[in-house]
Design a protein around this motif. Structure first.
Motif, PDB file in Angstrom:
ATOM      1  N   SER A  42       0.798  -1.227   0.000  1.00  0.00           N
ATOM      2  CA  SER A  42       0.000   0.000   0.000  1.00  0.00           C
ATOM      3  C   SER A  42       0.829   1.275   0.000  1.00  0.00           C
ATOM      4  O   SER A  42       0.357   2.319  -0.459  1.00  0.00           O
ATOM      5  CB  SER A  42      -0.939   0.003   1.216  1.00  0.00           C
ATOM      6  N   ARG A  43       2.082   1.220   0.475  1.00  0.00           N
ATOM      7  CA  ARG A  43       2.865   2.454   0.517  1.00  0.00           C
ATOM      8  C   ARG A  43       3.378   2.873  -0.859  1.00  0.00           C
ATOM      9  O   ARG A  43       3.932   3.961  -1.007  1.00  0.00           O
ATOM     10  CB  ARG A  43       4.010   2.316   1.532  1.00  0.00           C
ATOM     11  N   ARG A  44       3.194   2.047  -1.862  1.00  0.00           N
ATOM     12  CA  ARG A  44       3.487   2.464  -3.227  1.00  0.00           C
ATOM     13  C   ARG A  44       2.471   3.491  -3.732  1.00  0.00           C
ATOM     14  O   ARG A  44       2.620   4.047  -4.819  1.00  0.00           O
ATOM     15  CB  ARG A  44       3.511   1.273  -4.179  1.00  0.00           C
ATOM     16  N   TYR A  45       1.467   3.799  -2.917  1.00  0.00           N
ATOM     17  CA  TYR A  45       0.424   4.750  -3.289  1.00  0.00           C
ATOM     18  C   TYR A  45       0.547   6.061  -2.511  1.00  0.00           C
ATOM     19  O   TYR A  45      -0.397   6.847  -2.473  1.00  0.00           O
ATOM     20  CB  TYR A  45      -0.959   4.117  -3.055  1.00  0.00           C
ATOM     21  N   LEU A  46       1.721   6.318  -1.918  1.00  0.00           N
ATOM     22  CA  LEU A  46       1.880   7.506  -1.081  1.00  0.00           C
ATOM     23  C   LEU A  46       1.648   8.797  -1.861  1.00  0.00           C
ATOM     24  O   LEU A  46       1.124   9.771  -1.309  1.00  0.00           O
ATOM     25  CB  LEU A  46       3.268   7.520  -0.438  1.00  0.00           C
ATOM     26  N   HIS A  47       2.017   8.830  -3.128  1.00  0.00           N
ATOM     27  CA  HIS A  47       1.788  10.042  -3.924  1.00  0.00           C
ATOM     28  C   HIS A  47       0.300  10.290  -4.090  1.00  0.00           C
ATOM     29  O   HIS A  47      -0.183  11.430  -3.912  1.00  0.00           O
ATOM     30  CB  HIS A  47       2.485   9.915  -5.278  1.00  0.00           C
ATOM     31  N   LEU A  48      -0.447   9.246  -4.406  1.00  0.00           N
ATOM     32  CA  LEU A  48      -1.901   9.371  -4.516  1.00  0.00           C
ATOM     33  C   LEU A  48      -2.529   9.665  -3.159  1.00  0.00           C
ATOM     34  O   LEU A  48      -3.448  10.499  -3.052  1.00  0.00           O
ATOM     35  CB  LEU A  48      -2.488   8.083  -5.102  1.00  0.00           C
ATOM     36  N   ILE A  49      -2.039   9.006  -2.121  1.00  0.00           N
ATOM     37  CA  ILE A  49      -2.554   9.256  -0.771  1.00  0.00           C
ATOM     38  C   ILE A  49      -2.389  10.725  -0.399  1.00  0.00           C
ATOM     39  O   ILE A  49      -3.307  11.368   0.134  1.00  0.00           O
ATOM     40  CB  ILE A  49      -1.853   8.344   0.247  1.00  0.00           C
ATOM     41  N   THR A  50      -1.220  11.289  -0.707  1.00  0.00           N
ATOM     42  CA  THR A  50      -0.972  12.693  -0.401  1.00  0.00           C
ATOM     43  C   THR A  50      -1.923  13.612  -1.156  1.00  0.00           C
ATOM     44  O   THR A  50      -2.456  14.580  -0.588  1.00  0.00           O
ATOM     45  CB  THR A  50       0.487  13.052  -0.730  1.00  0.00           C
ATOM     46  N   ALA A  51      -2.154  13.309  -2.430  1.00  0.00           N
ATOM     47  CA  ALA A  51      -3.089  14.119  -3.213  1.00  0.00           C
ATOM     48  C   ALA A  51      -4.485  14.074  -2.622  1.00  0.00           C
ATOM     49  O   ALA A  51      -5.188  15.102  -2.562  1.00  0.00           O
ATOM     50  CB  ALA A  51      -3.102  13.638  -4.665  1.00  0.00           C
ATOM     51  N   LEU A  52      -4.893  12.909  -2.175  1.00  0.00           N
ATOM     52  CA  LEU A  52      -6.225  12.774  -1.567  1.00  0.00           C
ATOM     53  C   LEU A  52      -6.298  13.483  -0.220  1.00  0.00           C
ATOM     54  O   LEU A  52      -7.298  14.140   0.094  1.00  0.00           O
ATOM     55  CB  LEU A  52      -6.571  11.290  -1.417  1.00  0.00           C
ATOM     56  N   LEU A  53      -5.236  13.378   0.575  1.00  0.00           N
ATOM     57  CA  LEU A  53      -5.205  14.089   1.855  1.00  0.00           C
ATOM     58  C   LEU A  53      -5.288  15.599   1.636  1.00  0.00           C
ATOM     59  O   LEU A  53      -6.025  16.302   2.340  1.00  0.00           O
ATOM     60  CB  LEU A  53      -3.935  13.738   2.625  1.00  0.00           C
ATOM     61  N   ASP A  54      -4.550  16.095   0.661  1.00  0.00           N
ATOM     62  CA  ASP A  54      -4.574  17.528   0.370  1.00  0.00           C
ATOM     63  C   ASP A  54      -5.965  17.988  -0.060  1.00  0.00           C
ATOM     64  O   ASP A  54      -6.316  19.167   0.121  1.00  0.00           O
ATOM     65  CB  ASP A  54      -3.557  17.866  -0.722  1.00  0.00           C
ATOM     66  N   ALA A  55      -6.735  17.075  -0.626  1.00  0.00           N
ATOM     67  CA  ALA A  55      -8.104  17.409  -1.054  1.00  0.00           C
ATOM     68  C   ALA A  55      -9.123  17.207   0.065  1.00  0.00           C
ATOM     69  O   ALA A  55     -10.318  17.387  -0.167  1.00  0.00           O
ATOM     70  CB  ALA A  55      -8.480  16.566  -2.272  1.00  0.00           C
ATOM     71  N   GLY A  56      -8.666  16.806   1.247  1.00  0.00           N
ATOM     72  CA  GLY A  56      -9.557  16.693   2.393  1.00  0.00           C
ATOM     73  C   GLY A  56     -10.128  15.320   2.655  1.00  0.00           C
ATOM     74  O   GLY A  56     -11.036  15.179   3.478  1.00  0.00           O
ATOM     75  N   PHE A  57      -9.586  14.293   1.995  1.00  0.00           N
ATOM     76  CA  PHE A  57     -10.062  12.932   2.208  1.00  0.00           C
ATOM     77  C   PHE A  57      -9.204  12.208   3.249  1.00  0.00           C
ATOM     78  O   PHE A  57      -7.990  12.432   3.325  1.00  0.00           O
ATOM     79  CB  PHE A  57     -10.013  12.126   0.906  1.00  0.00           C
TER      80      PHE A  57
END
Length: 315
Positions: A42-57
């Motif tokens: 799952s940590r291969r998705y950190l870039h996507l995770i960060t984008a989602l966090l920045d969007a409030g998810f």
């Protein structure tokens, strides 16, 4: 940003599943549940995770049985026990339940990549999932190795015998990946299908939490085929609520998605079975990991964030 560590016993009654719930600095307005693919974590998705966090998810993800930190701790790679197809889906439903215990009453979107797209589709067909959106990336559909090549009788025998937990025969595994690199030239490496970008492929290969080359057990290979069959069955489409929005992302050089044709097939079947909210984006010239390719990563993330924002805003 707060991080919750989530641990629970897998439905194989053997492994401890390790998961993480990431929350943004602001009050989250929805949860996105990421389901990773075969041979990764799952940590291969950190870039996507960060984008989602920045969007409030808020974002929740785990490392499946036989994968990532879960496998690092158990010492067992690419094996999920007997009935692997049931196990991996049940584990994601458990992760969802635990995320909802921490963040109750929020809209919920599932994002599944590759093998994860198969797990996500089966998960979405379970009424207990109560999803607000389903995003399928590197969607596994019309795979030649499963649909045409693999010797199903031999695999079924191997997966139910006394040696079912032992590595599957090399030729059966080879049949699963039939044709995966045939378009990429005589010098293509065995994982050239992962990405067009050499650095992404190299990173995929050297990541110790990936262990993509670890031998998969016969029963795991059978479970992989079983999940694929369930996700691509004709009757799957009737199990999905017609009001569930679906996003499908793929590359037109991705053999997992039959070079984009599998993505269109799933989308068209959804439309013909009454699912009106289906968006499909097939990126030109790239392979499997459209969310990691430098040329498409930003667009794939934007598609995902925009989709999750839209389908949860109406809640």
């Amino acid at each position: 940003m707060a991080l919750y560590e989530i641990e629970f016993t897998s439905h194989n009654d053997r492994d401890t599943i390790f998961g993480w719930l990431h929350t943004p600095t602001t009050e989250p307005h929805a949860v996105v549940h990421i389901i990773h693919g075969l041979g990764e974590h799952s940590r291969r998705y950190l870039h996507l995770i960060t984008a989602l966090l920045d969007a409030g998810f808020a974002v929740v993800a785990d490392d499946h049985s036989g994968h990532g930190r879960t496998a690092m701790q158990s010492g067992i790679w690419v094996d999920a026990g007997d009935e692997a197809a049931r196990v991996v889906v049940a584990d994601e439903l458990t992760l969802q339940r635990k995320a909802r215990e921490i963040l109750p009453d929020l809209p919920y979107v599932v994002f599944g990549h590759s093998w994860g797209s198969m797990i996500a589709r089966v998960m979405a067909s379970d009424p207990a999932s109560r999803l607000d959106g389903l995003a399928l990336c590197g969607v596994a559909a019309q795979m030649r190795g499963i649909d045409q090549t693999i010797d199903r009788d031999e695999l079924a025998e191997a997966a139910t015998g006394d040696r079912r937990a032992e590595p599957a025969a090399e030729h059966l595994v080879g049949q699963l990946f039939d044709g995966f690199i045939e378009r990429f030239g005589p010098d293509a490496g065995p994982t050239a299908w992962v990405a067009l970008d050499d650095d992404v492929v190299a990173d995929h290969g050297r990541d110790p939490f990936n262990n993509f080359g670890a031998p998969m057990s016969a029963r795991f290979l059978q479970g992989f085929v079983d999940v694929y069959d369930a996700a691509n069955a004709d009757d799957w489409y009737q199990t999905i609520p017609t009001g569930l929005p679906v996003l499908i992302l793929a590359g037109d050089q991705d053999p997992v998605a039959n070079y984009g044709e599998g993505a269109y097939h799933v989308a068209n079947r959804l439309r013909t079975t009454g699912h009106s909210d289906v968006r499909t984006r097939v990126f030109t010239g790239v392979r499997h990991e459209v969310h990691n390719e430098p040329t498409t990563r930003d667009e794939a993330e934007a598609e995902t964030v925009d989709f999750a924002t839209r389908v949860t805003a109406r809640q």
